[in-house]
Design a protein around this motif. Structure first.
Motif, PDB file in Angstrom:
ATOM      1  N   ASN A  95       0.647  -1.503  -0.250  1.00 55.06           N
ATOM      2  CA  ASN A  95       0.273   0.284  -0.056  1.00 55.06           C
ATOM      3  C   ASN A  95       0.748   1.041  -0.112  1.00 55.06           C
ATOM      4  N   PHE A  96       2.279   1.042   0.908  1.00 59.97           N
ATOM      5  CA  PHE A  96       2.732   2.521   0.815  1.00 59.97           C
ATOM      6  C   PHE A  96       2.791   2.919  -0.287  1.00 59.97           C
ATOM      7  N   SER A  97       3.449   1.783  -1.293  1.00 59.72           N
ATOM      8  CA  SER A  97       4.140   2.116  -3.023  1.00 59.72           C
ATOM      9  C   SER A  97       2.943   1.890  -3.948  1.00 59.72           C
ATOM     10  N   GLU A  98       1.537   1.453  -3.420  1.00 58.51           N
ATOM     11  CA  GLU A  98       1.341   1.585  -4.867  1.00 58.51           C
ATOM     12  C   GLU A  98      -0.111   3.302  -4.504  1.00 58.51           C
ATOM     13  N   ASN A  99       0.285   3.827  -2.806  1.00 60.87           N
ATOM     14  CA  ASN A  99      -1.210   4.357  -2.810  1.00 60.87           C
ATOM     15  C   ASN A  99       0.017   6.183  -2.012  1.00 60.87           C
ATOM     16  N   TYR A 100       1.200   5.692  -2.782  1.00 57.84           N
ATOM     17  CA  TYR A 100       2.227   7.215  -2.799  1.00 57.84           C
ATOM     18  C   TYR A 100       1.368   7.923  -3.516  1.00 57.84           C
ATOM     19  N   ASN A 101       0.932   9.477  -2.257  1.00 61.33           N
ATOM     20  CA  ASN A 101       1.191  10.429  -1.645  1.00 61.33           C
ATOM     21  C   ASN A 101       1.930  11.180  -1.981  1.00 61.33           C
ATOM     22  N   GLU A 102       1.513  12.537  -3.059  1.00 64.02           N
ATOM     23  CA  GLU A 102       2.946  13.736  -2.815  1.00 64.02           C
ATOM     24  C   GLU A 102       2.881  15.153  -2.116  1.00 64.02           C
ATOM     25  N   GLU A 103       1.889  14.702  -1.520  1.00 65.55           N
ATOM     26  CA  GLU A 103       0.221  15.977  -0.728  1.00 65.55           C
ATOM     27  C   GLU A 103       1.506  15.952   0.617  1.00 65.55           C
ATOM     28  N   PHE A 104       1.759  14.270   0.750  1.00 64.56           N
ATOM     29  CA  PHE A 104       2.239  13.909   2.283  1.00 64.56           C
ATOM     30  C   PHE A 104       3.770  13.150   1.696  1.00 64.56           C
ATOM     31  N   VAL A 105       4.773  13.858   1.517  1.00 64.40           N
ATOM     32  CA  VAL A 105       5.868  13.182   1.832  1.00 64.40           C
ATOM     33  C   VAL A 105       6.524  12.527   3.175  1.00 64.40           C
ATOM     34  N   THR A 106       6.686  13.423   4.141  1.00 67.42           N
ATOM     35  CA  THR A 106       6.943  12.621   5.258  1.00 67.42           C
ATOM     36  C   THR A 106       6.186  11.683   5.696  1.00 67.42           C
ATOM     37  N   LEU A 107       5.007  12.111   5.916  1.00 69.66           N
ATOM     38  CA  LEU A 107       4.269  10.138   5.807  1.00 69.66           C
ATOM     39  C   LEU A 107       4.531   9.278   5.634  1.00 69.66           C
ATOM     40  N   ASN A 108       4.884   8.831   3.742  1.00 72.47           N
ATOM     41  CA  ASN A 108       5.324   7.559   2.793  1.00 72.47           C
ATOM     42  C   ASN A 108       6.306   7.012   3.789  1.00 72.47           C
ATOM     43  N   ALA A 109       6.389   6.068   3.157  1.00 70.74           N
ATOM     44  CA  ALA A 109       7.736   4.971   3.536  1.00 70.74           C
ATOM     45  C   ALA A 109       8.217   4.672   2.434  1.00 70.74           C
ATOM     46  N   ALA A 110       7.482   4.402   1.189  1.00 63.57           N
ATOM     47  CA  ALA A 110       8.025   4.486  -0.377  1.00 63.57           C
ATOM     48  C   ALA A 110       8.736   6.496  -1.097  1.00 63.57           C
ATOM     49  N   ASN A 111      10.021   6.366  -1.658  1.00 63.46           N
ATOM     50  CA  ASN A 111      10.216   7.308  -2.072  1.00 63.46           C
ATOM     51  C   ASN A 111       9.150   7.659  -3.753  1.00 63.46           C
ATOM     52  N   TYR A 112       8.983   6.814  -4.228  1.00 65.87           N
ATOM     53  CA  TYR A 112       7.798   6.949  -5.318  1.00 65.87           C
ATOM     54  C   TYR A 112       6.589   6.089  -5.520  1.00 65.87           C
ATOM     55  N   ARG A 113       6.227   6.813  -5.995  1.00 70.91           N
ATOM     56  CA  ARG A 113       4.484   5.631  -6.535  1.00 70.91           C
ATOM     57  C   ARG A 113       5.260   5.060  -7.202  1.00 70.91           C
ATOM     58  N   GLY A 114       4.898   3.585  -6.979  1.00 72.65           N
ATOM     59  CA  GLY A 114       5.044   2.119  -8.125  1.00 72.65           C
ATOM     60  C   GLY A 114       6.261   1.686  -6.875  1.00 72.65           C
ATOM     61  N   GLU A 115       6.875   1.781  -6.556  1.00 69.91           N
ATOM     62  CA  GLU A 115       8.426   1.334  -5.671  1.00 69.91           C
ATOM     63  C   GLU A 115       8.145  -0.134  -5.843  1.00 69.91           C
ATOM     64  N   ASP A 116       9.357  -0.793  -5.800  1.00 65.27           N
ATOM     65  CA  ASP A 116       9.285  -2.640  -5.648  1.00 65.27           C
ATOM     66  C   ASP A 116       9.060  -2.657  -4.102  1.00 65.27           C
ATOM     67  N   PRO A 117       7.785  -3.216  -2.773  1.00 60.45           N
ATOM     68  CA  PRO A 117       7.797  -3.727  -2.272  1.00 60.45           C
ATOM     69  C   PRO A 117       9.119  -3.976  -1.133  1.00 60.45           C
ATOM     70  N   ARG A 118       9.822  -4.970  -2.002  1.00 65.86           N
ATOM     71  CA  ARG A 118      10.522  -5.276  -1.360  1.00 65.86           C
ATOM     72  C   ARG A 118      11.796  -4.613  -0.664  1.00 65.86           C
ATOM     73  N   LYS A 119      12.327  -3.488  -1.427  1.00 75.05           N
ATOM     74  CA  LYS A 119      13.511  -2.385  -0.933  1.00 75.05           C
ATOM     75  C   LYS A 119      12.755  -2.039   0.568  1.00 75.05           C
ATOM     76  N   LEU A 120      11.467  -1.876   0.606  1.00 71.94           N
ATOM     77  CA  LEU A 120      10.863  -1.374   2.087  1.00 71.94           C
ATOM     78  C   LEU A 120      10.982  -2.892   3.222  1.00 71.94           C
ATOM     79  N   LEU A 121      11.064  -4.210   2.647  1.00 75.40           N
ATOM     80  CA  LEU A 121      11.208  -5.106   3.488  1.00 75.40           C
ATOM     81  C   LEU A 121      12.945  -5.401   3.704  1.00 75.40           C
TER      82      LEU A 121
END
Length: 582
Positions: free
Chosen positions: A129-155
């Motif tokens: 969800n962090f990857s698919e629901n990336y929101n540019e309005e809340f950059v500090t709230l996102n764990a992902a760096n951009y929309r569509g980022e590989d979730p395995r990087k977060l793991l």
């Protein structure tokens, strides 16, 4: 056999009620945390991004914190021994709860495994969800760096993700190696993997310091779902094309702050007007509050135990008994122990890290400082230990003077620690049942009675010992005969009732030796008829409370437990106790 509700409660009912209570407590904690993250305004934007994955991950984390806090407490052996010997715990019922420390430890461990699976599954969904629901309005709230980022990087590329993966592997090793089959077939695997708990807790401290999940701090200035005229109108209002062509520059300017906002628009679309953008902050790791206290307590106790056992003992004699049983007698300065307690032996030449618990069969007294243990040679550790002590000698007995003790390997003793058999001398009547090498806890009690029985509350002892071969009785045959003769000389032959059962035999046998005639008359072939035995004891001790102590196979233990909680017509009450090493 009919059981009253009190008997059922004391027997199987107590287990069921405890499991129900423990399950209810964890489910309540899970539900309370779930509602907090599902309905709390401070988690509004995070919930919009992650959905139920947020609620489930945080709710399971709260249960894990609670159980990781409590799972260490039953392993604080010094604390349990202090509580058992303290006068502040005067009730026998309360002290018997301490005997359930191992069961409580296992229950907490199973709970950690179950909710860890739920926690991992929820965070896998969160990473997606962090990857698919990336929101540019809340950059500090996102764990992902951009929309569509590989979730395995977060793991695998973040501290919380990587530590979480390693903790799952460590927990898997600890759980699988804790199964009964592995513990019995290869105890070394269980011992070494279980000591990975320290790695698990260190990773846990790092895991919660990542601050991936954040909450909103300025709810007053920016209520969730509020209207920002400088931002919302610019993004959401539809500007006529003709107006956009006539005034192209104005369409990109912020909505004038001094211009009143249309009344219908505010009433129909928004409830409040915000004054600033939302601000987010990571939680302070709550896990530190949960586990820091028990972890520090456990570490302090281990340090105390290390200092206390740092000096090796002096082995005074090593005796090889029939049926692969080895007796080790030793002395140590300022060593004190109570009958029924156990110690942990560590021999560096056998294993640098491995150690094992053994019940004391001889306790130091005011007149002698010697204490000893009997150990059954049934595994790699005991086999290597025996070979080092006896040096492959075929002699049955090896007793050396003090100045020749250098041939023995260094042996360290940690303890003593408490066990339920300490209570056997605190009943007026006690029933002690041993199976095979399970006689060791009662040996220290018999040795204590041999030194003097009048100072204890105990006035009658029923001693039942079941063995498969006749030679096993010779382990403590001398002790039983000496105690029997002493009580006869003091005109108290009824103080101890000895019954020896030989469960497997091809014919009538007896313990060889003239001095064992007293035991041969008490040697019976077959297995005890437990129901008749309990009825006879109840009849001879009407309206008394009898302590039942068992150390042996689970089959015997279950039978005695059930009979102890069965009603009888003599008003006799049986209180069951069972040996359980922590």
């Amino acid at each position: 056999m009919a059981l009253s509700w009190r008997s059922w409660l004391a027997n199987e009912g107590s287990k069921h009620l405890f499991l129900f209570f423990w399950l209810s407590l964890n489910v309540w904690l899970f539900g309370k945390t779930f509602l907090l993250y599902n309905q709390g305004l401070q988690y509004y934007y995070l919930h919009q991004m992650l959905g139920l994955g947020l609620c489930i991950s945080r709710a399971s984390a709260s249960v894990l914190n609670f159980n990781c806090c409590l799972v260490l407490l039953p392993m604080c052996r010094v604390l349990l021994a202090f509580l058992r010997g303290s006068q502040k715990v005067a009730s026998k019922k309360t002290r018997r709860l301490l005997d359930k420390s191992k069961t409580f430890h296992v229950t907490c461990g199973v709970t950690i495994c179950i909710f860890s699976v739920l926690h991992v599954a929820a965070h896998l969904v969160n990473a997606l969800n962090f990857s698919e629901n990336y929101n540019e309005e809340f950059v500090t709230l996102n764990a992902a760096n951009y929309r569509g980022e590989d979730p395995r990087k977060l793991l695998f590329a973040t501290v919380p993700g990587l530590t979480g993966v390693i903790m799952v592997l460590v927990l898997f090793l600890m759980c699988t190696a804790s199964t009964y089959a592995i513990r019995v077939s290869n105890y070394d695997v269980f011992w070494y993997t279980h000591n990975l708990f320290f790695v698990f807790y260190m990773l846990l401290m790092l895991h919660v310091s990542g601050g991936v999940l954040k909450y909103q701090t300025n709810l007053e200035e920016h209520p969730p779902g509020c209207f920002n005229p400088n931002k919302t109108l610019r993004q959401n209002l539809t500007v006529p094309k003709a107006f956009e062509e006539l005034f192209p520059d104005y369409t990109t300017e912020p909505f004038p702050e001094d211009l009143p906002v249309p009344e219908p628009f505010v009433q129909n679309s928004f409830t409040r007007i915000c004054s600033e953008e939302p601000k987010f902050q990571s939680h302070f790791p709550e896990t530190w509050f949960w586990i820091s206290g028990p972890l520090c307590l456990y570490c302090v106790e281990r340090l105390y135990r290390y200092i206390r056992s740092n000096k090796p003992v002096t082995i005074t004699s090593v005796i090889s008994h029939p049926s692969n049983v080895l007796e080790v007698r030793m002395v140590k300065d300022d060593f004190e122990a109570r009958p029924g307690q156990y110690v942990i032996l560590h021999c560096p030449r056998v294993s640098a890290l491995e150690s094992h618990p053994f019940t004391l069969t001889m306790c130091p007294t005011d007149t002698k400082a010697t204490f000893g243990v009997h150990l059954k040679v049934v595994g790699d550790w005991t086999e290597r230990f025996r070979d080092l002590l006896l040096l492959h000698s075929n002699q049955d007995t090896e007793i050396l003077p003090i100045f020749q003790q250098r041939r023995y390997p260094k042996l360290y003793v940690d303890g003593p620690f408490g066990s339920p058999f300490e209570e056997s001398l605190k009943y007026e009547v006690s029933l002690c049942v041993a199976g095979g090498i399970g006689v060791t806890p009662f040996a220290s009690v018999l040795n204590t009675l041999l030194d003097g029985w009048k100072c204890y509350k105990l006035r009658r002892l029923y001693f039942i010992w079941v063995c498969r071969d006749i030679e096993s009785f010779r382990w403590f045959a001398d002790l039983l005969c000496m105690l029997h003769n002493k009580l006869w000389q003091e005109n108290r032959p009824d103080f101890i009732n000895i019954q020896l059962y030989l469960s497997q035999t091809d014919g009538v046998q007896k313990i060889i030796g003239e001095k064992y005639q007293a035991l041969n008359s008490r040697l019976l072939i077959g297995r005890p008829r437990w129901k008749l035995l309990f009825d006879d004891i109840a009849k001879c001790n009407r309206r008394k409370t009898i302590g039942v102590f068992c150390c042996g196979p689970n089959k015997i233990s279950k039978i005695l437990h059930k009979l102890s909680n069965s009603s009888n017509s003599y008003g006799t009450r049986f209180e069951y106790n069972k040996e359980s090493f922590s």
